[in-house]
Write an enzyme that holds these catalytic residues in place. Sequence first.
Site, PDB file in Angstrom:
ATOM      1  N   GLY A 138     -26.138  94.134 -34.094  1.00 59.54           N
ATOM      2  CA  GLY A 138     -25.008  94.848 -34.682  1.00 59.54           C
ATOM      3  C   GLY A 138     -25.448  95.898 -35.684  1.00 59.54           C
ATOM      4  N   ALA A 139     -24.482  96.343 -36.516  1.00 55.73           N
ATOM      5  CA  ALA A 139     -24.702  97.467 -37.434  1.00 55.73           C
ATOM      6  C   ALA A 139     -25.267  98.645 -36.638  1.00 55.73           C
ATOM      7  CB  ALA A 139     -25.622  97.064 -38.589  1.00 55.73           C
ATOM      8  N   GLY A 141     -29.710 105.064 -33.094  1.00 60.36           N
ATOM      9  CA  GLY A 141     -30.795 104.481 -32.293  1.00 60.36           C
ATOM     10  C   GLY A 141     -30.230 103.576 -31.208  1.00 60.36           C
ATOM     11  N   HIS A 142     -29.281 102.711 -31.593  1.00 61.97           N
ATOM     12  CA  HIS A 142     -28.649 101.832 -30.597  1.00 61.97           C
ATOM     13  C   HIS A 142     -27.874 102.662 -29.567  1.00 61.97           C
ATOM     14  CE1 HIS A 142     -28.826  98.974 -34.132  1.00 61.97           C
ATOM     15  NE2 HIS A 142     -29.401  98.261 -33.198  1.00 61.97           N
TER      16      HIS A 142
END
Length: 265
Positions: A16-17, A21-22
């Site tokens: 999460g967060a 990048g994700h």
Amino acid sequence: MNLKLNHPVAFVPTMGALHAGHESLIRIAKSLENEVVVSIFVNPLQFENPDDFTNYPKTLEVDTKVAEKSGATFVWAPIFEEIYPSDPEIISAGAIGNLFEGVHRFGHFDGVLTVVKRLFDLVQPKFAVFGEKDFQQLFLIKEMVQRLQLPIEIIAAPTVREPNGVAMSSRNSRLSVTERDQASGIYSALKVAAEVKEIDRARAILAKDLHSIPGFLLDYAEIIDEDTFELATDTTVNSRAIVAGWINGLRLLDNIAMSNKVTTK
Ligand code: PAF
């Protein structure tokens, strides 16, 4: 537990967060398969510091929107009992798991591999995408997949950086403006070292430049062989400089491929 997924699946495990990048990992997954599963699970097994686990940012609602916008078709935020219905079989990261990150984060990589294996069992992906930023993690996951002969292709995604060069990380939100500026020195040092052809000189320059960053407490800076994670003996192997340290108690990691490395793969 049975997830209703449309296989084949491309999978992006996260805690999460979610940040840019994700988002890039999810976009890469989307280019591989239409069904893209993003898991959001803060895995207690990989935190050696209980405060770090408690303080880990939790932003599920925003994360779901970010994941869907980037191409996720299934955002999955399991609870602890779904992942660990009983005592999990701990997957050992072996000797390499005790080096570098593993020195100061005892048991961290066993925790990472244990949760990744559980997630893989539940999602059964064809592809799983991980960032190069956590290079030792990526190496150990690839190694586990090979060792256990899992039918999953691990895709390595390039590190996404903030405009000043700092590698994106969920923990960066805890850096002040000044600290962000200090953190940018890490990538600058890596870029300089990457151009140095002689390995002892590259190591010396890297260490000197990192030590001169104000507020940065160096933990390690090394040049390793990407294929074995042993210390590289020259920069023409698939060598990579890896760095970790602290700014105001916050751990920062980064790495760069040495420019002189052989790029036949
Ligand atoms: O890199 C991460 O976010 C985590 O280590 C992972 C791979 C999702 C396992 O919890």
